[in-house]
Design a protein around this motif. Structure first.
Motif: not given
Length: 664
Positions: A108-121
């Motif tokens: 339910x986190x609205x900033x999940x897309x940026x979070x997931x991208x940073x984890x991948x990076x």
């Protein structure tokens, strides 16, 4: 497809997933979760294939010049030996589990897309560190992890704790990175190359001119990145970030990078006995201090954070006695059970519905509400406490066995003093580790605190990951100590009789003493009256119970109450508790020695700039302005005024001439 090509794809796939996730996060949110999980999972599969093909045999090397520099070349190089192959496998496993887990934890986190991208990076950068054969390319991955940690720790930037923690993590690690960078340049200057293979060849032939200086400069960067004393203070505060990020940072990336770097370049450090003793002392202080601090923390994630610091101390201790096989063995084992501990803690926090209820003294009836977390965390805590036959027992005993071997005297790898320092500190830390692991288990699952609201069952993606990580936490050690020597340097990793008996004995003693202290405090707390609890705001039974036990107040009657913070840490640590709870005031010391002087200097510079420099600047501008105003007033445009001024001037000159003539 060649092994080299597969190895290049391992860091590249998560990087491409991160880029695609950032681009499509807003326009196509349905692709965010697949882009987070699938590239990392594919990288794990490719890392496994690379490991199988490498097989612990000859190293896989490849290089191409990245750009001409005119002096020491920078090359895009691979150097994959047994260490790199297995560490990459653990990085991929933990990162994949974290990404899968995060799809439920942050659904339910609205900033999940940026979070997931940073984890991948983040994952891509760690892969780059592991596989890189060039120190400058390794440095790129090293620094990318630093900036990713800044953003991920500060994910909940609305809270002041997260903002402060992210800045602190960035600044403290950069404080170590400055001498680290200087050390890399000095090392490359002596070796004539940034290639790791050429550096190691130079060391083997005694080609380093300043081994002690280089090793100590590099140790500063390792202390910052791997949270070793005295640059460890950022890691407990980094718990302000999402729990899956904590699992990633603590288990397989960031903090593991420093240990892996020393293992990669261990001959550089072995060239200096002073550096090895310094490394041993740093590991000992880190182990003991973090163990005491963990025993005094109430927040479950801060306990695990200090636990990570201590376990990293074991790894650097193994390196200090010249056994990188034992160090990386414990790194692999720790990666599995520490990721499990954090993710299980995330399930507990998720069940409470908020990060603010991570205080163990306020937990109640969690064993029934989160059975998956209970059983898997129990496995992980037994591995952490090094109880046989769990994985932590075999990896920790390999460290203690290596230290015992060195205590016989100075060897070609390490001085005997380093062995004694690591062995004694390691045994005492084993006692403390079992104590705080037992305390965590008792307060979390057997506590009688204020029961938080039940937010229902956790998503399946979260609980499945726990059981996946429970398998290596239970079985990795017994299988690995027989096979890993072929992947490493051939050193025996089997537990030795003396250290096994001593280590297991002190661990059991620590657990039993903690249990007895918990029973004692629970008995005292049960006699505090409900009326005394109700008299305090919000039913603050913790303060009432602490005061009653601290003063040995008489019994109030057999009246039970809730919440019940029956914390054995206070009894075990005694007057040391309040100091250990704040990390022995190291942040306050840094505040007094560095932060306040820098702030005072900044205020002085600001004062001088505003009151002195600006005064001269304003004065320099005011004088021409005044002269201009005077001249402007003289330019009236009236001819009679000009003629009068001319006549007056003529008269003045005439009078002056007469005076001069009469004087002559």
């Amino acid at each position: 497809m060649t092994t080299t090509t597969l190895a290049v794809l391992v860091p590249l796939l998560p990087f491409l997933g991160a880029a695609a996730g950032l681009l499509l996060g807003r326009t196509a949110p349905g692709f965010v979760r697949p882009l987070a999980v699938l590239p990392t999972l594919a990288a794990l599969v490719l890392a496994a294939i690379v490991a199988v093909r490498q097989g612990g045999d000859a190293s896989i090397t490849a290089a191409t010049e990245l750009t001409p520099t005119g002096s020491i070349p920078i090359e895009l190089a691979l150097y994959i030996d047994g260490f790199a192959a297995l560490v990459a496998l653990v990085v991929g496993l933990v990162a994949t589990c974290v990404q899968i887990y995060s799809t439920g934890y942050l659904r339910d986190d609205p900033r999940y897309p940026s979070y997931a991208a940073l984890v991948s990076l983040f994952t891509s950068a760690m892969f780059l560190v592991v596989y890189s054969g060039d120190l400058i390319v390794l440095l790129v991955g090293w620094e990318v992890m630093g900036i990713c940690s800044y953003f991920l720790v500060g994910h909940y930037w609305e809270t002041p704790e997260a903002r402060a923690a992210s800045i602190k993590a960035f600044l403290v690690t950069k404080l170590g990175d400055v001498p680290f960078l200087i050390g890399l340049f000095a090392l490359a200057t002596d070796a004539g190359s940034f290639r790791i293979t050429k550096v190691l060849d130079t060391v083997a032939h005694g080609g380093l001119d300043h081994p002690t200086v280089i090793a100590l400069l590099l140790l500063a960067g390792v202390a910052g990145k791997s949270a070793q004393f005295p640059l460890h203070t950022w890691l407990p505060d980094a718990m302000a970030g999402p729990t899956p990020v904590s699992a990633l940072i603590h288990a397989a990336t960031m903090v593991a990078a420093g240990v892996y770097f020393i293992a990669r370049l261990l001959p550089v450090f072995e060239a200096s006995s002073a550096a090895m003793v310094t490394l041993a002392a740093m590991a000992a202080v880190t182990m003991l201090g973090s163990g005491l601090a963990a025993l005094a923390q109430d927040d479950i994630k801060r306990v695990l954070a200090y636990s990570t610091i201590g376990q990293l101390g074991y790894m650097t201790g193994a390196l200090a006695v010249g056994d990188r096989g034992a160090a990386v063995f414990h790194l692999l084992s720790h990666g599995a059970f520490k990721a499990l501990l954090f993710l299980a803690a995330g399930v507990i926090i998720h069940a409470a519905g908020t990060n603010s209820l991570a205080a163990m003294s306020r937990m109640s009836h969690l064993r029934e509400r989160v059975p998956d977390a209970f059983w898997t965390m129990t496995v992980a805590l037994l591995a952490l406490a090094a109880i046989p036959p769990f994985s932590g027992f075999f990896s920790k005993e390999s460290v203690l066995g290596a230290a015992e071997h060195i205590t016989a005297g100075h060897t070609e790898h390490a001085p005997g003093a380093a062995g004694w320092i690591v062995l004694v500190a390691g045994l005492v830390t084993a006692l403390l580790t079992a104590a705080y692991a037992t305390r965590l288990w008792l307060l979390t699952f057997q506590g009688r605190g204020a029961e938080a609201p039940d937010h229902g069952r956790q998503p399946l993606t979260m609980t499945v990951v726990l059981w996946v990580l429970a398998v290596p936490s239970l079985a990795l050690g017994g299988l690995a100590y027989r096979t890993l020597p072929d992947w490493f340097d051939g050193n025996d990793l089997a537990p030795t009789l003396v250290t096994s008996v001593l280590g297991t004995g002190v661990a059991l003693a620590g657990g039993l003493v903690t249990y007895a202290a918990w029973r004692h405090r629970a008995g005292l707390a049960a006699r505090v009256p409900l009326g005394a609890v109700a008299a305090h705001p919000e039913g603050d039974a913790g303060r009432v119970e602490a005061e009653a036990i601290a003063t040995h107040a008489p019994a109030y009657g057999d009246v039970a109450f809730a919440p019940d913070p029956a914390d054995p840490g206070r009894l075990l640590l005694g007057p040391l508790h309040r100091h250990a709870a704040v990390g022995f005031h190291l942040d306050a010391v840094y505040q007094a020695l560095f932060v306040r002087p820098v702030q005072a200097g900044a205020r002085l510079v600001r004062f001088l700039d505003h009151e002195v420099v600006d005064t001269y600047v304003r004065g320099a501008g005011a004088l021409p302005r005044w002269l201009g105003a005077a001249v402007r007033r003289a330019q009236t445009g009236n001819v009679q005024t000009y003629v009068s001024a001319l006549l007056a001037g003529t008269v003045v000159l005439a009078v002056a001439a007469l005076l001069v003539a009469s004087g002559a």
